[in-house]
Motif scaffolding. Structure first.
Motif, PDB file in Angstrom:
ATOM      1  N   ALA A 132     -29.709  12.976  45.876  1.00 13.30           N
ATOM      2  CA  ALA A 132     -29.351  12.904  47.293  1.00 13.30           C
ATOM      3  C   ALA A 132     -27.845  12.793  47.511  1.00 13.30           C
ATOM      4  N   THR A 133     -27.080  12.809  46.454  1.00 16.15           N
ATOM      5  CA  THR A 133     -25.612  12.715  46.443  1.00 16.15           C
ATOM      6  C   THR A 133     -25.102  11.436  47.096  1.00 16.15           C
ATOM      7  N   LEU A 134     -25.888  10.363  47.003  1.00 19.16           N
ATOM      8  CA  LEU A 134     -25.424   9.074  47.517  1.00 19.16           C
ATOM      9  C   LEU A 134     -24.418   8.443  46.568  1.00 19.16           C
ATOM     10  N   GLY A 135     -24.727   8.496  45.270  1.00 18.26           N
ATOM     11  CA  GLY A 135     -23.811   7.999  44.253  1.00 18.26           C
ATOM     12  C   GLY A 135     -23.394   6.559  44.429  1.00 18.26           C
ATOM     13  N   TYR A 136     -24.336   5.647  44.490  1.00 21.87           N
ATOM     14  CA  TYR A 136     -24.007   4.237  44.664  1.00 21.87           C
ATOM     15  C   TYR A 136     -23.109   3.705  43.557  1.00 21.87           C
ATOM     16  N   GLY A 137     -23.303   4.159  42.332  1.00 19.94           N
ATOM     17  CA  GLY A 137     -22.487   3.704  41.227  1.00 19.94           C
ATOM     18  C   GLY A 137     -22.986   2.433  40.567  1.00 19.94           C
ATOM     19  N   ASP A 138     -24.104   1.891  41.045  1.00 20.70           N
ATOM     20  CA  ASP A 138     -24.642   0.682  40.428  1.00 20.70           C
ATOM     21  C   ASP A 138     -25.318   0.988  39.094  1.00 20.70           C
TER      22      ASP A 138
END
Length: 144
Positions: free
Chosen positions: A92-98
């Motif tokens: 979804a290209t959110l890319g939270y990075g967690d």
């Protein structure tokens, strides 16, 4: 980097084929509905549009699952659930990075994101096409 491409490109192609199958199921479903009824009830229209949307969503979820499976096979995640979470956020290209991939496989996340944004665009186009047709037919029935 080469291994990322050798795994990521075929995975992307597989996802493209899967999405094409879902489009191939969705649009004929809608067209059959459209051709076999002169006047459409609101309930039937809602049902058919919902089915089109659900098929598109199912296609996207299946693609996320395929990517998650790849990540588990590569040893990036211990559980499918965690891999699916990462895959969904990436697709979804959110890319939270967690949660991130190891440096060895990081390029795969970029390939999945490119795959995801393209597939959400295809899904949106299919849904917009069906919805636009419903609106056009509704206006025709009103005599406008």
């Amino acid at each position: 980097m080469l291994m990322n491409l050798l795994l990521g490109i075929p995975m992307t192609v597989l996802c493209l084929v899967l999405q094409a199958v879902m489009v191939g199921l969705s649009l004929p479903l809608y067209m059959d509905y459209r051709q076999h009824q002169e006047r459409h009830s609101r309930g039937t229209t809602i049902l058919v549009l919902s089915l089109v949307m659900m098929l598109m969503l199912l296609g996207n979820l299946m693609q996320m699952g395929l990517w998650a499976l790849l990540f588990v096979v590569l040893g990036e995640f211990d559980s499918f659930a965690r891999a699916l979470y990462f895959s969904g956020v990436t697709f979804a290209t959110l890319g939270y990075g967690d949660v991130v991939l190891s440096p060895r496989w990081q390029l795969l996340s970029a390939l999945e994101a490119a795959n995801g944004i393209l597939m959400f665009g295809v899904s949106t186009a299919v849904i917009t096409t069906a919805l636009g047709d419903v609106m056009k037919r509704y206006l025709q029935q009103l005599g406008r």
